[in-house]
Write an enzyme that holds these catalytic residues in place. Structure first.
Site, short mmCIF file in Angstrom:
data_model
loop_
_atom_site.label_atom_id
_atom_site.label_comp_id
_atom_site.label_asym_id
_atom_site.label_seq_id
_atom_site.Cartn_x
_atom_site.Cartn_y
_atom_site.Cartn_z
N THR A 1 0.86 -1.22 -0.02
CA THR A 1 -0.03 -0.22 0.06
C THR A 1 0.82 1.18 -0.16
OG1 THR A 1 -0.10 -0.17 2.36
CG2 THR A 1 -2.16 -1.15 0.99
N TYR B 1 1.17 1.67 -8.44
CA TYR B 1 0.41 1.16 -7.37
C TYR B 1 -1.07 0.78 -7.92
CZ TYR B 1 -3.07 0.70 -3.39
OH TYR B 1 -4.13 0.73 -2.72
N1 LIG Z 1 -4.91 2.38 2.42
C1 LIG Z 1 -5.61 3.04 1.80
O1 LIG Z 1 -5.68 4.32 1.57
C2 LIG Z 1 -6.15 2.48 0.54
C3 LIG Z 1 -7.05 2.95 -0.34
C4 LIG Z 1 -7.66 2.23 -1.13
C5 LIG Z 1 -7.73 0.79 -1.32
N2 LIG Z 1 -6.89 0.11 -0.35
C6 LIG Z 1 -6.89 -1.16 -0.36
O2 LIG Z 1 -7.69 -1.72 0.61
C7 LIG Z 1 -7.17 -3.03 1.22
C8 LIG Z 1 -6.80 -2.85 2.69
O3 LIG Z 1 -5.79 -1.83 2.74
P1 LIG Z 1 -5.06 -1.44 4.26
O4 LIG Z 1 -5.11 0.15 4.19
O5 LIG Z 1 -5.97 -1.99 5.24
O6 LIG Z 1 -3.54 -1.89 4.09
P2 LIG Z 1 -2.24 -1.78 5.23
O7 LIG Z 1 -3.07 -1.13 6.73
O8 LIG Z 1 -1.17 -0.93 4.76
O9 LIG Z 1 -2.03 -3.25 5.67
C9 LIG Z 1 -1.73 -3.98 4.58
C10 LIG Z 1 -1.41 -5.34 5.31
O10 LIG Z 1 -0.82 -6.23 4.19
C11 LIG Z 1 0.19 -6.61 4.64
N3 LIG Z 1 1.04 -7.14 3.68
C12 LIG Z 1 2.32 -6.55 2.83
N4 LIG Z 1 2.85 -7.13 2.24
C13 LIG Z 1 2.60 -8.36 2.40
C14 LIG Z 1 3.27 -9.52 1.95
N5 LIG Z 1 4.11 -9.67 1.31
N6 LIG Z 1 2.63 -10.96 2.53
C15 LIG Z 1 1.62 -10.63 3.41
N7 LIG Z 1 1.20 -9.59 3.87
C16 LIG Z 1 1.44 -8.38 3.49
C17 LIG Z 1 0.86 -5.81 5.69
O11 LIG Z 1 1.67 -6.95 6.47
P3 LIG Z 1 2.66 -6.35 7.81
O12 LIG Z 1 1.57 -6.03 8.90
O13 LIG Z 1 3.44 -7.25 8.06
O14 LIG Z 1 3.26 -5.06 6.99
C18 LIG Z 1 -0.23 -5.49 6.50
O15 LIG Z 1 -0.86 -6.30 7.30
C19 LIG Z 1 -5.81 -3.24 0.36
O16 LIG Z 1 -6.23 -3.87 -0.74
C20 LIG Z 1 -5.51 -1.69 -0.38
O17 LIG Z 1 -4.69 -1.71 -1.66
C21 LIG Z 1 -6.48 1.11 0.40
#
Ligand SMILES: NC(=O)c1ccc[n+]([C@@H]2O[C@H](COP(=O)([O-])OP(=O)(O)OC[C@H]3O[C@@H](n4cnc5c(N)ncnc54)[C@H](OP(=O)(O)O)[C@@H]3O)[C@@H](O)[C@H]2O)c1
Length: 297
Positions: A61, A124
């Site tokens: 992300t 991204y």
């Molecule tokens: N954040 C935003 O503003 C946003 C906006 C639009 C869409 N989204 C989408 O919404 C969804 C959830 O996002 P979020 O904001 O909850 O993300 P986040 O808080 O950044 O958390 C991402 C998670 O993915 C895990 N991760 C990253 N690389 C990995 C790997 N190689 N293997 C296993 N786990 C891994 C991280 O693990 P660690 O804890 O070990 O780092 C973390 O737990 C995602 O699909 C994202 O693309 C997010």
């Protein structure tokens, strides 16, 4: 039913762990056990857990860093969702996957519907679009929820950054010409639970029902604002915090370009499930209340 959640320590993943527990045993392996950058690790983890439902809340992300780590971002965001979907298809399980408003270029003035042409303008967004396409091609029963500007009471997000910087600085200059809908991780988890409930009874998922209404949906809070408007809503009314000033994107250069308008139209989800997605300010207020006194102190 066993539910495998990836990214269980992330913003959305963590909310899912508590929200989806009503549907069965939640298994949320850490990255050392399920590494989305490794196909072998994904396959081994899914086969070990034997889930009826996989919820992929993990993603790469870091939008700016992705510009210089495109290979890794593609493995995690582009390839892993397809592998998860293929594993789901093999065992007649369902997959829920999350994607992003950044699949759009932002040139449209109105909110984007699911059938609008995707044209990402950063790495991204490109990797996330590849992930969506991989999930669809694998033909498992699935939902893909595109969401936007995610924040919550834990993790790394704009809300927590503003609260921290707001206390450290006298002035905060924030971009006022990108439009979107700040969406709480909590809302995403609750709406996800609602979609599961529609296809669940007697401790099992109705896979055919899931397949019938599944597909690509937009899932964000209602309304729209800019990052400046979001920052103002977070900090206004607090004593002794920074003054928030609006700036144009051109005054805050970043490695990744961002869409100017990435407001999504939630009509399809609301119509299909009878949901009414609340305004972004409702989720923000609840999250600030959840954070409690330390926000002010
Ligand atoms: N954040 C935003 O503003 C946003 C906006 C639009 C869409 N989204 C989408 O919404 C969804 C959830 O996002 P979020 O904001 O909850 O993300 P986040 O808080 O950044 O958390 C991402 C998670 O993915 C895990 N991760 C990253 N690389 C990995 C790997 N190689 N293997 C296993 N786990 C891994 C991280 O693990 P660690 O804890 O070990 O780092 C973390 O737990 C995602 O699909 C994202 O693309 C997010």
């Amino acid at each position: 039913m066993r539910i495998l959640i990836t990214g269980g320590a992330g913003q959305v993943g963590w909310e899912l762990r508590r929200t989806l527990a009503i549907f069965g045993e939640v298994v949320a392996p850490s990255r050392d056990i399920l590494d989305l950058a490794s196909a072998d690790s994904i396959v081994a983890a899914v086969r070990g857990v034997r889930p009826g439902l996989i919820v992929n809340a993990a993603a790469y992300t870091a939008v700016d860093k992705a510009e210089s780590e495109s290979e890794l971002a593609m493995k995690i965001n582009g390839d892993a969702p397809r592998i998860l979907a293929e594993e789901a298809a093999l065992r007649n399980a369902a997959l829920i996957h999350y994607s992003t408003d950044y699949v759009f270029d932002g040139s449209k003035a109105e909110p984007y519907r699911e059938d609008a042409a995707a044209a990402p303008i950063n790495v991204y967004g490109h990797t996330k679009l590849t992930g969506e396409r991989g999930v669809i091609a694998a033909k498992a029963a699935h939902f893909i929820f595109r969401t936007s500007w995610v924040y919550g009471s834990r993790g790394r997000n704009f809300l927590l950054t503003m609260l921290r910087l707001g206390r450290q600085r006298r002035e905060l200059k924030v971009v006022d010409d990108q439009f979107g809908a700040p969406t709480s991780a909590r809302l995403i988890a609750e709406a996800t639970a609602g979609t599961i409930a529609k296809n669940y009874s007697g401790g099992r998922l109705d896979i055919d029902g899931f397949r019938e209404i599944g597909g690509l949906y937009h899932l964000t809070a209602a309304g729209r604002t800019t990052w400046f408007g979001f920052a103002q809503a977070i900090l206004t009314g607090r004593e002794g915090v920074a003054t928030v000033l609006p700036i144009p994107t051109s005054a805050y250069p970043t490695p990744a370009r961002r869409p100017q308008n990435s407001v999504l139209d939630n009509g399809k989800l609301e119509k299909q499930f009878g949901f009414s997605l609340p305004d972004w300010k409702v989720g923000l207020q609840l999250c600030l209340e959840e954070l409690g006194d330390w926000v002010i102190g």
